[in-house]
Design a protein around this motif. Structure first.
Motif, mmCIF file in Angstrom:
data_model
loop_
_atom_site.group_PDB
_atom_site.id
_atom_site.type_symbol
_atom_site.label_atom_id
_atom_site.label_comp_id
_atom_site.label_asym_id
_atom_site.label_seq_id
_atom_site.Cartn_x
_atom_site.Cartn_y
_atom_site.Cartn_z
ATOM 1 N N GLU A 1 0.822 -1.224 0.000
ATOM 2 C CA GLU A 1 0.000 0.000 0.000
ATOM 3 C C GLU A 1 0.853 1.271 0.000
ATOM 4 N N SER A 2 2.148 1.171 0.420
ATOM 5 C CA SER A 2 2.995 2.374 0.445
ATOM 6 C C SER A 2 3.645 2.603 -0.912
ATOM 7 N N GLN A 3 3.435 1.680 -1.853
ATOM 8 C CA GLN A 3 4.058 1.826 -3.158
ATOM 9 C C GLN A 3 3.057 2.375 -4.165
ATOM 10 N N GLU A 4 3.494 2.457 -5.404
ATOM 11 C CA GLU A 4 2.683 3.124 -6.409
ATOM 12 C C GLU A 4 1.269 2.552 -6.465
ATOM 13 N N ALA A 5 0.277 3.460 -6.466
ATOM 14 C CA ALA A 5 -1.110 3.063 -6.265
ATOM 15 C C ALA A 5 -1.687 2.241 -7.416
ATOM 16 N N ASN A 6 -1.235 2.527 -8.672
ATOM 17 C CA ASN A 6 -1.910 1.874 -9.801
ATOM 18 C C ASN A 6 -1.303 0.516 -10.192
ATOM 19 N N ILE A 7 -0.421 -0.024 -9.339
ATOM 20 C CA ILE A 7 0.133 -1.351 -9.643
ATOM 21 C C ILE A 7 -0.292 -2.304 -8.536
ATOM 22 N N ASP A 8 -0.863 -3.433 -8.933
ATOM 23 C CA ASP A 8 -1.330 -4.399 -7.946
ATOM 24 C C ASP A 8 -0.162 -5.309 -7.550
ATOM 25 N N VAL A 9 0.733 -4.754 -6.728
ATOM 26 C CA VAL A 9 1.965 -5.449 -6.360
ATOM 27 C C VAL A 9 1.662 -6.803 -5.721
ATOM 28 N N ALA A 10 0.694 -6.812 -4.818
ATOM 29 C CA ALA A 10 0.394 -8.041 -4.092
ATOM 30 C C ALA A 10 -0.027 -9.156 -5.050
ATOM 31 N N ARG A 11 -0.900 -8.824 -6.041
ATOM 32 C CA ARG A 11 -1.375 -9.845 -6.982
ATOM 33 C C ARG A 11 -0.236 -10.334 -7.871
ATOM 34 N N LEU A 12 0.548 -9.363 -8.427
ATOM 35 C CA LEU A 12 1.597 -9.737 -9.379
ATOM 36 C C LEU A 12 2.677 -10.588 -8.705
ATOM 37 N N LEU A 13 3.041 -10.231 -7.469
ATOM 38 C CA LEU A 13 4.092 -10.989 -6.796
ATOM 39 C C LEU A 13 3.585 -12.335 -6.284
ATOM 40 N N GLY A 14 2.264 -12.550 -6.360
ATOM 41 C CA GLY A 14 1.717 -13.842 -5.941
ATOM 42 C C GLY A 14 1.452 -14.761 -7.129
ATOM 43 N N SER A 15 1.972 -14.422 -8.323
ATOM 44 C CA SER A 15 1.670 -15.162 -9.557
ATOM 45 C C SER A 15 2.122 -16.626 -9.528
ATOM 46 N N PRO A 16 1.318 -17.533 -10.162
ATOM 47 C CA PRO A 16 1.722 -18.948 -10.248
ATOM 48 C C PRO A 16 2.940 -19.170 -11.165
ATOM 49 N N HIS A 17 3.277 -18.186 -12.035
ATOM 50 C CA HIS A 17 4.474 -18.343 -12.880
ATOM 51 C C HIS A 17 5.754 -18.265 -12.059
ATOM 52 N N LEU A 18 5.614 -17.684 -10.884
ATOM 53 C CA LEU A 18 6.785 -17.417 -10.055
ATOM 54 C C LEU A 18 7.086 -18.608 -9.152
ATOM 55 N N HIS A 19 8.320 -19.139 -9.257
ATOM 56 C CA HIS A 19 8.732 -20.264 -8.416
ATOM 57 C C HIS A 19 9.864 -19.816 -7.504
ATOM 58 N N CYS A 20 9.601 -19.858 -6.214
ATOM 59 C CA CYS A 20 10.637 -19.435 -5.271
ATOM 60 C C CYS A 20 11.429 -20.665 -4.848
ATOM 61 N N THR A 21 12.716 -20.688 -5.159
ATOM 62 C CA THR A 21 13.536 -21.844 -4.804
ATOM 63 C C THR A 21 14.391 -21.476 -3.607
ATOM 64 N N GLU A 22 13.865 -21.832 -2.453
ATOM 65 C CA GLU A 22 14.485 -21.398 -1.206
ATOM 66 C C GLU A 22 15.686 -22.275 -0.831
ATOM 67 N N THR A 23 15.500 -23.596 -0.943
ATOM 68 C CA THR A 23 16.552 -24.492 -0.439
ATOM 69 C C THR A 23 17.629 -24.739 -1.496
ATOM 70 N N VAL A 24 18.775 -25.231 -1.038
ATOM 71 C CA VAL A 24 19.882 -25.536 -1.937
ATOM 72 C C VAL A 24 19.475 -26.651 -2.912
ATOM 73 N N GLU A 25 18.701 -27.640 -2.424
ATOM 74 C CA GLU A 25 18.275 -28.747 -3.284
ATOM 75 C C GLU A 25 17.404 -28.220 -4.432
ATOM 76 N N GLU A 26 16.449 -27.336 -4.085
ATOM 77 C CA GLU A 26 15.580 -26.763 -5.122
ATOM 78 C C GLU A 26 16.419 -25.990 -6.128
ATOM 79 N N SER A 27 17.409 -25.253 -5.605
ATOM 80 C CA SER A 27 18.266 -24.454 -6.475
ATOM 81 C C SER A 27 19.058 -25.347 -7.419
#
Ligand SMILES: [Zn+2]
Length: 532
Positions: A300-326
């Motif tokens: 909410e403190s960032q630019e108003a016309n970009i839905d940051v929360a929705r875009l950063l929650g996208s299914p295209h995005l894969h977060c590889t946290e562990t060394v094995e995943e990496s």
């Protein structure tokens, strides 16, 4: 009375930002950053501070980037007991960035010591540990933008949005009674300044009417074509499509915080509009994953016309946290996108991916940020034919591309305009946080046009100035210099050495036969003996 400033970092370089203000009432640091880049500079991180940490009364932190905050854990573990003033966003980012920096120090030193032990050299201890960094977090105190805070008797400070990073600030400091005819002495430290059309942050703001302005100069020599959200996304889409056509992985070395989130927001948006192929985007950096979470929380403190929360929650995005995943990503072939830190390729998981892909002509490396002298990213950007990663020589065959649209820094004209908007500036402008070209470029833009040339100063590392005089008075620092001035400015011998070894390897390999190779080796040997 007296107020002095010592430039303890980011003087003729872009890293290690740290200014020490000294008054009869106490001592104050603005930033306490880690030196990055050439080894000569990085070694300063291991040495003593050019001041007594227990004698510092407070730290004012402009923003969370490690080159501004990264030596805070060392400061606290060496005796600093005062408060560290920072904005809410900066504190949220530092709460994981500093512990991460601590664990990087520990693991780097572990690797180094394995080599030292094998060579019979003395072992080194980390600059600080993850534990030191966690302990340092207790010293942080929240400050709101545009609200005065009393930092020492007779000294108050006010933070202004610098538009560079979540929580970033320029800091206005007033020393009561130290200015002309008993008025306060007014100083403004820019911190890092964002560009006008930055994706997630507002344009920089700051007051006018100062005695001194200390301004960053990172891109002082550049004049970028105006960037709009559409043009930036257009460039990114073109690069992604070209990388897709080439058929290999697209590696984006990115600064974990902010740059990564901006790229993700644009990539996901482009995918959902069908402008680029919808493929997995691997976010392969535990730090960037944490940062992305903080950005979602501060949406909410960032630019108003970009839905940051929705875009950063996208299914295209894969977060590889562990060394094995990496490690699993390294098995993939064909086109996919990997975003990994660090942005200048001198640490982090990006090095593994570069090892895997850099020699491959179908792969693409897309550089999206400033590459400091002496970093692996700078060598790649400069078009070298081979690089050394973890002691191994890797040929560079991948497509090396660059976009500057995602810069977190203002360019030359924007910096000059920012300084002009601070006028009147009574006593002087100090240009810091730049390499020679950036400093010279910015100085040329403002000298005479904005302020008299005689009022523009470009301090060297450890330079000391008296500020209560009508113009800044340089004080003798010959006793206290940690580095010869030319050592800071020039690429140090470590880099020349790596280049030489690569060149020797290349010419021996290129020789017609073993006899020709023998001739080259004998000649080199003779040259060495001649030197001795
Ligand atoms: Zn920064």
């Amino acid at each position: 009375m007296s107020v002095t400033i010592r430039f303890c970092g980011a003087a003729r370089t872009v890293t290690g930002s740290c200014h020490l203000f000294e008054t009869p009432a106490g001592r104050l640091l603005v930033d306490c950053g880690l030196f990055q880049g050439p080894k000569t500079l990085k070694e300063l991180n291991y040495g003593k501070f050019p001041f007594d940490p227990s004698g510092i009364d407070a730290v004012l932190l402009t923003h969370a980037h490690i080159d501004h905050s990264g030596l805070i854990p060392k400061l606290t573990s060496s005796g600093f007991r005062g408060p560290i003033w920072a904005t809410h966003g900066t504190i949220d980012l530092c709460s994981f960035m500093l512990p991460d920096a601590g664990s990087i120090q520990e693991s780097e030193v572990m690797t180094l010591n394995r080599r030292n032990a094998a060579r019979g050299r003395a072992l080194v201890t980390p600059i600080y540990t993850q534990r030191d960094a966690i302990a340092a977090l207790d010293a942080f105190r929240t400050v709101d933008y545009e609200t005065w805070v009393q930092v020492m008797p007779g000294v108050r400070a006010r933070y202004w949005n610098a538009g560079h990073l979540l929580g970033s600030a320029s800091i206005e400091i007033e020393f009561a009674g130290e200015g002309a005819s008993g008025k306060p002495l007014r100083v403004l430290a820019s911190g890092d300044l964002g560009p006008d059309a930055k994706l997630l942050q507002p344009d920089p703001e700051a007051p006018a009417g100062l005695d001194y302005v200390i301004c960053e100069s990172t891109y002082g020599d550049e004049d970028r074509p105006p960037v709009t959200r559409e043009s930036r996304r257009g460039h990114l889409a073109a690069e992604v499509c070209a990388a897709h056509a080439a058929g290999g992985a697209l590696l984006i070395p990115a600064f974990a915080v902010e740059r990564t989130q901006e790229l993700l927001v644009d990539l996901v948006d482009l995918m959902s509009r069908g402008d680029i192929p919808a493929v997995p985007i691997f976010l392969d950096s535990p730090l960037a994953i944490r940062a992305t979470e903080v950005f979602r929380q501060h949406a909410e403190s960032q630019e108003a016309n970009i839905d940051v929360a929705r875009l950063l929650g996208s299914p295209h995005l894969h977060c590889t946290e562990t060394v094995e995943e990496s490690k699993a990503i390294a098995k993939l072939t064909g086109f996919h996108i990997i975003i990994a830190a660090s942005g200048m390729c001198d640490a982090g998981r990006i090095r593994h991916h570069l090892k895997r892909w850099l020699w491959h002509s179908k792969a693409t490396v897309l550089l999206v940020g400033f590459q400091a002298q002496g970093t692996l990213g700078r060598f790649i950007a400069d078009g070298v034919k081979a690089v050394r990663i973890q002691g191994e020589e890797i040929k560079v065959a991948a497509r090396i591309r660059r976009i500057d649209d995602y810069s977190g820094h203002a360019d030359g004209p924007e910096l000059a305009r920012w300084i002009a908007a601070r006028r009147p500036i009574a006593r002087g402008v100090f240009l810091v946080h730049g390499e020679e070209r950036g400093l010279a470029g910015l100085s040329e833009r403002i000298a005479e046009r904005t302020v008299p040339a005689a009022k523009v100063f470009m301090p060297l590392l450890d330079d000391l100035y008296e500020l209560t005089t009508a113009a800044p008075t340089p004080l003798d620092t010959s006793q206290r210099r940690r580095l010869r001035p030319e050592a800071v400015v020039n690429l140090d011998w470590h880099n020349d050495m790596s280049k030489l070894i690569l060149d020797i390897d290349a010419s021996i390999e290129a020789a017609a036969d073993d006899r020709a190779r023998g001739v080259i080796i004998r000649r080199l040997r003779r040259a060495l003996e001649g030197e001795a």
